[in-house]
Design a protein around this motif. Structure first.
Motif, PDB file in Angstrom:
ATOM      1  N   LYS A   9      22.125  18.313  -2.247  1.00 46.69           N
ATOM      2  CA  LYS A   9      21.972  19.612  -1.599  1.00 46.69           C
ATOM      3  C   LYS A   9      20.937  19.447  -0.499  1.00 46.69           C
ATOM      4  N   SER A  10      21.265  19.878   0.696  1.00 42.84           N
ATOM      5  CA  SER A  10      20.332  19.698   1.795  1.00 42.84           C
ATOM      6  C   SER A  10      19.168  20.671   1.666  1.00 42.84           C
ATOM      7  N   LEU A  11      18.066  20.297   2.272  1.00 37.48           N
ATOM      8  CA  LEU A  11      16.873  21.144   2.254  1.00 37.48           C
ATOM      9  C   LEU A  11      17.195  22.513   2.857  1.00 37.48           C
ATOM     10  N   ALA A  12      17.955  22.531   3.932  1.00 39.92           N
ATOM     11  CA  ALA A  12      18.291  23.790   4.596  1.00 39.92           C
ATOM     12  C   ALA A  12      19.104  24.722   3.705  1.00 39.92           C
ATOM     13  N   ASP A  13      19.795  24.178   2.722  1.00 38.51           N
ATOM     14  CA  ASP A  13      20.605  24.977   1.810  1.00 38.51           C
ATOM     15  C   ASP A  13      19.950  25.175   0.450  1.00 38.51           C
ATOM     16  N   SER A  14      18.693  24.799   0.328  1.00 40.37           N
ATOM     17  CA  SER A  14      18.030  24.934  -0.970  1.00 40.37           C
ATOM     18  C   SER A  14      17.812  26.411  -1.292  1.00 40.37           C
ATOM     19  N   ASP A  15      17.731  26.711  -2.560  1.00 41.68           N
ATOM     20  CA  ASP A  15      17.518  28.091  -3.004  1.00 41.68           C
ATOM     21  C   ASP A  15      16.214  28.651  -2.441  1.00 41.68           C
ATOM     22  N   ILE A  16      15.191  27.829  -2.356  1.00 38.24           N
ATOM     23  CA  ILE A  16      13.887  28.279  -1.871  1.00 38.24           C
ATOM     24  C   ILE A  16      13.963  28.657  -0.395  1.00 38.24           C
ATOM     25  N   ILE A  17      14.600  27.841   0.410  1.00 40.35           N
ATOM     26  CA  ILE A  17      14.726  28.132   1.836  1.00 40.35           C
ATOM     27  C   ILE A  17      15.663  29.318   2.053  1.00 40.35           C
TER      28      ILE A  17
END
Length: 112
Positions: A9-17
């Protein structure tokens, strides 16, 4: 509380972002929050201090959209700090979160 991004899962698609983006949108669409923010900026621009400015800030801090934004910003900062720590470990071989005085023989090359 350790937060990590799932593998694949890419950082840009993380739940936090994603939560940060949603919280920013909710805050920007909150008319009361934007009115309060505008009044606060106006007072600060004019150099006004005092009870009214304090009251406006307190009112802003009580809004759900602002609390959500602050929590999302905090979580994203923690995530970025964790990523930075991991990258620093792989680049420099040093883990700044590790303390040599409380080492549990994890062999993580603690900062001396």
């Amino acid at each position: 509380m350790e937060k990590t991004v799932e593998l694949g899962k890419s950082l840009a698609d993380s739940d936090i972002i994603n939560e940060l983006r949603d919280a920013e949108i909710a805050f920007l669409n909150d008319k009361k929050a934007q009115l309060l923010l505008s009044k606060i900026k106006e007072h600060e621009k004019k150099g006004h201090q005092g009870v009214e400015l304090k009251y406006l800030k307190e009112e802003l801090f009580e809004l759900g959209s602002y609390k959500r934004l602050l929590n999302a910003q905090k979580a994203s900062k923690e995530l970025m700090a964790e990523i930075n720590s991991i990258l620093n470990f792989y680049i420099n071989g040093v883990d700044h979160k590790c303390d040599k005085d409380s080492c549990a023989n994890c062999h993580r090359h603690c900062v001396k």
